[in-house]
Each structure stands twice: as C-alpha cells, then as structure tokens.
Design an enzyme around this catalytic site. Structure first.
Site, PDB file in Angstrom:
ATOM      1  CB  SER A 156      -0.957  -0.037   1.191  1.00 16.64           C
ATOM      2  OG  SER A 156      -1.954   0.949   1.097  1.00 16.64           O
ATOM      3  CG  ASP A 251      -6.848  -1.673  -3.948  1.00 10.14           C
ATOM      4  OD1 ASP A 251      -7.136  -0.517  -3.591  1.00 10.14           O
ATOM      5  OD2 ASP A 251      -5.730  -2.187  -3.736  1.00 10.14           O
ATOM      6  CG  HIS A 281      -5.981  -1.597  -0.179  1.00  8.53           C
ATOM      7  ND1 HIS A 281      -4.988  -1.410  -1.103  1.00  8.53           N
ATOM      8  CD2 HIS A 281      -5.505  -1.085   0.988  1.00  8.53           C
ATOM      9  CE1 HIS A 281      -3.960  -0.801  -0.542  1.00  8.53           C
ATOM     10  NE2 HIS A 281      -4.246  -0.609   0.735  1.00  8.53           N
TER      11      HIS A 281
END
Length: 308
Positions: A156, A251, A281
């Site tokens: 991320s 996501d 995600h």
C-alpha cells in the site's frame, strides 16, 4: 455490497470505511494497531532486534532487524516499508509477514518505522525510508548483509515508499538493488483511474479515503506538480530492479498498479505481475484462503529468485 462486487466470501464481511485524516480518528486507530502488536504471539524462527538510525534532520528512525534462525553469512536483505495510508502505524500482520519472508528465503528483513504523515507529511517519511536503505548499505558487513542482494518492498503506502526509494537509489547511484516487491501499491496522486474513481463503496479502502490520503500526505505541495519520488507512478522507470507487483481486483489502487506494470514493461524492466481476483485492498489480512496462500507463495518465490 455482496451483490454488486464479486468478492471472495472471506472479504464480503469486511466493512466499508470512509477514513477521515484527523487526529481524533487516526490516533485511536493507531492505538488499536499497537495493541494488536502487544497481544500478538511472537513470530517463531526469527530474532527481532530494535535499532535506531539517525535521519538527516537528526530525528531518530526506528527499525527492526528481523533475522532468521538459519541465517547464513552474507545474507540477502529485504528492506520493508509497511502500509497504512502514510498515517497509520504497522500491525502485527506486517511483522508476521516480514518474519515469514525471512524464514522462507533466509534473508534479513530491515523493517522501517518511518515517521507518519499526520504530523510529518511528505517528505519526512520518504526521507526516513531512503535513509534506512543508506544505513543498510553503509553497515552491510556489520549486519551480515550481502550488498549485491538488497531488495526493497512494501504494501500500500509502503509500496509507494519502496518504489520511490528504488527510483532515488538508481538516480543517486547508491547501489544496484536486486528487486522491488510492491504489494497493492499507492502510486498515483491524481486518483483519476477507473478504479480510483468508481470504487467509492468497496470494503476497507475506497476511492473517498484514497483521495483524502493524498490531500493529507501532500498538503505542503501543489497537487498538480507533486515533488520528486512522492508519486512513483509519474517517475522515471528506466533501469529499475526486477519488480513484483500485486494488485487486488476491487481496490481503488488496482489500475495505478497495472499502469505502473505497463510502464515498467515498456522500458524492458523485469516484471512479475500478480493480478488477484475477488479481492480487496489489504485482503491478506482477512483470512488464509487459497488466494492469500497463493499470493504469499508468489512473493516468496520472487524474493528467492532475486536473491539467488
């Protein structure tokens, strides 16, 4: 939700969250994340030693050196940057995953606790991330690290830091990294892709939170002209190390990951792309199903390849 998106059953129960980046919201979240670390079982098969590195501005950067019990001399090294929207601390899952990378590949993991962006927006956290790499390079012999087998990785927001560090490392000719592992990475501040505009109601991390994150992270800069290395999707991608990119289907970051993969391929970089389906995600934190197991194995296999 379950009817709108073809999610794996394990992810259908994850709530939809619209994260607001204010101290009243982020501070309790960080407290809970720290609590998960306190309550978690200590990973087996590794030794975890806290260290402190000094940033260019004199601030301490905390790192955790995770060494597998079976470590060999001149071991490979993975420098890892955790996710959390640049503003949140790491969870027990980040440490457990890092310990697994160490055990499975025989590498030393240097886990970087960079400064968080609620109090320290860009460039502080990024500068910490690059300083950690420089520290490993300068102290490779003392750490038992083979300088020719150093990789960076992150999930991320940590993927953005890893990708930016790889670009700066190349530009500064610091060292030739052997790989970069980018797990559902943050890469594009414009939030203009299809996934970054359409996925306003997907579980956990959605397009609304994503836009707020960038406003917080780059609050000291003009978003139309982001600073170098802040948004790696707009950086120069020639002559980068072998790259693993993992994306999640539902996501908001999916398309920027795919776009970065296409840019890397166009510049003839070595690329392994893992497009997961039915996922959200951060999906690897929500179950140990066949998708999670397969992705973890692909990450490990990539690391084994670049460390060989």
């Amino acid at each position: 939700m379950a009817d709108k998106y073809s999610l794996h059953n394990d992810f259908k129960k994850v709530p939809v969250l619209n994260v607001k980046f204010s101290p009243l919201i982020i501070a309790p979240l960080n407290f809970l994340l720290r609590l998960t670390r306190v309550l978690a079982k200590r990973p087996e098969g590794v030794t975890i030693v806290p260290r402190s590195v000094t940033a260019d501005d004199g601030e301490p950067i905390k790192v955790r050196v995770i060494t597998p019990d079976n470590v060999q001399s001149d071991a490979p090294c993975l420098i890892y940057y955790h996710g959390g929207a640049f503003a949140m601390t790491f969870s027990s899952m980040h440490i457990e995953n890092s310990a697994r990378y160490a055990r499975a590949t025989g590498c030393i993991v240097v886990f970087v606790c960079y400064r968080l962006a609620m109090k320290n927006p860009f460039p502080d956290g990024f500068d910490d991330s690059y300083t950690a790499l420089s520290w490993v390079v300068a102290n490779a012999r003392r750490l038992g690290v083979d300088q020719s087998r150093i990789a960076v990785g992150g999930d991320s927001a940590g993927g953005a830091l890893a990708a930016g560090v790889a670009q700066k490392c190349r530009d500064k000719d610091l060292i030739q990294l052997c790989g970069q592992m980018l797990i559902y990475p943050v890469l594009d501040h414009r939030c203009g892709t299809t996934s970054a505009t359409d996925f306003v109601d997907v579980p956990l991390w959605n397009a609304i939170s994503n836009k707020r994150m960038w406003d917080m992270y780059l609050k000291n800069f003009n978003s139309s002209a982001p600073p170098l290395y802040a948004t790696p999707g707009h950086g120069e991608v020639s002559n980068l190390p072998a790259t693993y990119i993992e994306t999640a289907e539902f996501d908001p970051l999916r398309d920027e990951g795919l776009n970065y993969a296409a840019l890397l391929t166009a510049k003839k970089n070595i690329l392994l792309l893992n497009e997961t389906s039915g996922t959200i995600h951060g999906y690897d934190g929500y179950g140990k199903n066949e998708i999670v197991v397969a992705s973890m194995q692909k990450r490990i296999d990539f690391l084994k390849t670049v460390f060989a």
